[in-house]
Design a protein around this motif. Structure first.
Motif, PDB file in Angstrom:
ATOM      1  N   LEU A   1      -4.427   5.115   6.696  1.00  0.00           N
ATOM      2  CA  LEU A   1      -3.760   4.362   5.630  1.00  0.00           C
ATOM      3  C   LEU A   1      -3.691   5.186   4.348  1.00  0.00           C
ATOM      4  O   LEU A   1      -4.716   5.630   3.831  1.00  0.00           O
ATOM      5  N   PRO A   2      -2.483   5.376   3.790  1.00  0.00           N
ATOM      6  CA  PRO A   2      -2.347   6.028   2.486  1.00  0.00           C
ATOM      7  C   PRO A   2      -2.889   5.118   1.390  1.00  0.00           C
ATOM      8  O   PRO A   2      -3.202   3.951   1.649  1.00  0.00           O
ATOM      9  N   PRO A   3      -2.985   5.611   0.161  1.00  0.00           N
ATOM     10  CA  PRO A   3      -3.685   4.843  -0.891  1.00  0.00           C
ATOM     11  C   PRO A   3      -2.889   3.711  -1.533  1.00  0.00           C
ATOM     12  O   PRO A   3      -3.419   3.028  -2.408  1.00  0.00           O
ATOM     13  N   THR A   4      -1.660   3.494  -1.116  1.00  0.00           N
ATOM     14  CA  THR A   4      -0.874   2.414  -1.723  1.00  0.00           C
ATOM     15  C   THR A   4      -1.504   1.058  -1.420  1.00  0.00           C
ATOM     16  O   THR A   4      -2.007   0.834  -0.315  1.00  0.00           O
ATOM     17  N   PRO A   5      -1.471   0.134  -2.361  1.00  0.00           N
ATOM     18  CA  PRO A   5      -2.073  -1.189  -2.135  1.00  0.00           C
ATOM     19  C   PRO A   5      -1.518  -1.904  -0.910  1.00  0.00           C
ATOM     20  O   PRO A   5      -2.263  -2.551  -0.178  1.00  0.00           O
ATOM     21  N   TYR A   6      -0.188  -1.809  -0.679  1.00  0.00           N
ATOM     22  CA  TYR A   6       0.377  -2.517   0.472  1.00  0.00           C
ATOM     23  C   TYR A   6      -0.205  -1.995   1.780  1.00  0.00           C
ATOM     24  O   TYR A   6      -0.407  -2.762   2.732  1.00  0.00           O
TER      25      TYR A   6
END
Length: 496
Positions: free
Chosen positions: A353-358
Motif C-alpha cells: 500500500l502506498p502512503p495515500t490515505p485512500y
C-alpha cells in the motif's frame, strides 16, 4: 497627558492599518497550496508519479496544447494547428518570441528534440508508447512542426497536453528532475525536501504581467488529520484532492472556506500481478474480484465519495458501459473459483500500500474481505518511492491498491512489461482498431467491447471512480471544478 494618549492611539491605529495592509498585500500575491504526496523529482518525463505534474505542469513546463478543467483542449505553445483529412498528420504553428527560463529560444527544434527524446529506446517516459507511434517529425521552419502518426490517435491533441509531453530545452533536459527549466510562468525557487517546493513568478514569461500569484509554496501533508488541521489553522490556503471527507460538514458550514466536489477520470483499482502464480490463473483473479464489496471499500477508502466501476473506465467517458455485473460481490463464488483453480487455502499474498490515505484506509477493508474467502493479504505499508521502485518498476508484489488518474490509459493494457503483466494479443488488436477508428460512434462501441474484455479477464479488481474534494479559503478564485488531469494551474488563480 490626554494629547499623548491621543497621539499614541493614533499611532497604534495607523500601525494596525499598515500591518493589515501589508498582510492583505502579501495575501494578494502569495499562496500556500498543499498536496498529499511529495514527488520523487520534478521531471514528468522521467517518473510516473502524478505528484510531479501537480507542481510543474503549466507552471514550470508547458506543452503544445493545454487541457482545461472541462477536458477541452486549447493552444498553448502552439498558437494553432491543422489536421490532415486522414487524421494522421498534424501541422502546428508555434508561438513566436518565447524563450526558456535559461534564455534559450523555444522553436521547432526544441519540439522535435522533446518528442524524439520521449520516444528514444532509453526513454523512461511513461507515455513512451504514444511518442513511439510518431512516424516522422518535420520542421520546415523554426515556427512550424509537422508530426505524422503511424496510426490514427483520436485523442492526440489531448495527450500532448499532458505532462509527459512537455517541451524541454535540450541543454538542460538531463537535470530537469532537480533543476527544471521550462517556458512556463513560474520557476523553481527552492525545494526543501520533505517539506515544500516553492515557485516564484518568472518575469520573462509572455504573461508575467497578468499573473496574480507571485509566489506559491506546495506543502506536503500526508496525514488526513494534519491536512484538516492545516486548513483550519489557516496555514494552508488551498488543498486540492484533500482527504477531508469526514470533516466536510465542518468546512461546508464555515464561511471561511469553499468546498469543491470535482469529477475525475481516475480509476481506483486493486492491482494484480498477472505474472505471479497463482494470479496468472484468471479464475483466481476473478475470485479476488468476487471477494470484494465495492461499496464497503468506497466507504472506507473514500468516505463514500466514489462510483463503483467494473473495468478500467469511468462513467462519463466516451463509450462507457457498466461492467460491474460481470464480477459482482459474491464470496461463495470466490471460494468456488479458488477451489476450481486448485488453490489450497489459506493463500498468502502480499498487499503493498502506498502512503495515500485512500490506499491505507481501503487496504484494511480489502484485506479483511479477502480473508473471508481464504486469502491472507499481508499488508505492507510503503512510501511512494518504494512503491514506484518495487511495485511499478520491479513488479515485486502480488496486490496493490492504487488510483490511476490518467484519463486515456487503456493503452497500458497493451504495453509490454507494464507492471500488472497483462498480455492479451486479442486485446492489443482491439485497441489498435479503436485507435484507427475515426468515427466517434463506432469507436464508442469498440471501447465498450474493450471494457468487457478487461472485466472478463479480471486483469485487476476494479473498485471505484473517485470524487475529488478541494477545500480552500473562500477568497481564492480560479480553482478547477473538474479534474480531467492532475494539475494545479497557478496562473489561473487570484485572490478576491
Amino acid at each position: 497627558m490626554l494629547m499623548k494618549q491621543l497621539i499614541l492611539a493614533t499611532s497604534l491605529a495607523a500601525l494596525g492599518l499598515l500591518c493589515a495592509s501589508a498582510q492583505a498585500q502579501a495575501r494578494k500575491d502569495g499562496l500556500v497550496l498543499a498536496m498529499t504526496l511529495e514527488p520523487p523529482g520534478l521531471d514528468p518525463t522521467a517518473g510516473a508519479a502524478s505528484a510531479i505534474a501537480e507542481i510543474v505542469q503549466y507552471n514550470i513546463f508547458e506543452t503544445l496544447s493545454k487541457i482545461g478543467p472541462d477536458g477541452k483542449v486549447t493552444p498553448l505553445l502552439a498558437e494553432s494547428w491543422e489536421v490532415s483529412p486522414d487524421l494522421k498528420t498534424y501541422t502546428f504553428k508555434l508561438r513566436r518570441g518565447i524563450k526558456f527560463q535559461n534564455g534559450e529560444p523555444f522553436d521547432a527544434a526544441a519540439v522535435k528534440f522533446s518528442f524524439e527524446r520521449a520516444a528514444d529506446e532509453k526513454s523512461v517516459n511513461k507515455d513512451k508508447r504514444l511518442f513511439a507511434a510518431i512516424d516522422f517529425i518535420a520542421t520546415p521552419d523554426p515556427h512550424t512542426v509537422v508530426i505524422g502518426l503511424k496510426t490514427i490517435e483520436p485523442d492526440f491533441l489531448f495527450l500532448i497536453g499532458q505532462a509527459t509531453a512537455i517541451i524541454v530545452e535540450p541543454k538542460s533536459a538531463q537535470s530537469n528532475a532537480i533543476r527544471p527549466v521550462g517556458t512556463g510562468p513560474y520557476k523553481l525557487e527552492n525545494w526543501a525536501k520533505g517539506s515544500a517546493v516553492t515557485l516564484t513568478r518568472w518575469d520573462g514569461h509572455r504573461a508575467a504581467s497578468q499573473l496574480k500569484i507571485r509566489r506559491v509554496s506546495f506543502r506536503f501533508i500526508s496525514d488526513p488529520a494534519a491536512q484538516v488541521a492545516a486548513l483550519l489553522s489557516g496555514d494552508v490556503d488551498a488543498f486540492p484532492r484533500v482527504a477531508a471527507a469526514r470533516s466536510l460538514g465542518q468546512f461546508s458550514s464555515d464561511k471561511r472556506f469553499q468546498v469543491i466536489k470535482a469529477g475525475s477520470r481516475a480509476k481506483t483499482i486493486l492491482a494484480i500481478n498477472n505474472k505471479k502464480k497463482p494470479l496468472d490463473d484468471v479464475r483466481v483473479r476473478r475470485a479476488i474480484a468476487a471477494a470484494l464489496d465495492r461499496k464497503s471499500i468506497i466507504e472506507a477508502a473514500a468516505d463514500g465519495f466514489g462510483v463503483p466501476i467494473g473495468s478500467h473506465y469511468v462513467p462519463g467517458a466516451l463509450g462507457y458501459v457498466d461492467t460491474t455485473g460481470l464480477n459482482p460481490f459474491d464470496p461463495n463464488k470466490a471460494r468456488a473459483l479458488l477451489k476450481e483453480a486448485g488453490v489450497v487455502t489459506p493463500l498468502e499474498l502480499s498487499l503493498k500500500l502506498p502512503p495515500t490515505p485512500y490506499a491505507r484506509q481501503g487496504g484494511e477493508v480489502v484485506a479483511a474481505q479477502l480473508a473471508k474467502v481464504g486469502i491472507v493479504a499481508k499488508i505492507e505499508n510503503i512510501e511512494w518511492a518504494q512503491w514506484l521502485s518495487s511495485v511499478y518498476t520491479n513488479k515485486q508484489y502480488d496486490l496493490s491498491l492504487i488510483s490511476h488518474v490518467e484519463p486515456f490509459d487503456l493503452n497500458n493494457y497493451a504495453k509490454p512489461g507494464y507492471y500488472w503483466g497483462y498480455e492479451n494479443p486479442a486485446f492489443a488488436r482491439l485497441l489498435e482498431r479503436i485507435n484507427n477508428t475515426p468515427r466517434e460512434g463506432e469507436r464508442a462501441k469498440l471501447l465498450g467491447e474493450a471494457q468487457r474484455v478487461l472485466a472478463q479477464d479480471a486483469v485487476n479488481a476494479y473498485l471505484y471512480q473517485p470524487v475529488w474534494l478541494t477545500v480552500a479559503k473562500r477568497q481564492l478564485k480560479g480553482l478547477w471544478t473538474d479534474m480531467p488531469v492532475f494539475v494545479n494551474d497557478v496562473s489561473a488563480l487570484s485572490w478576491e
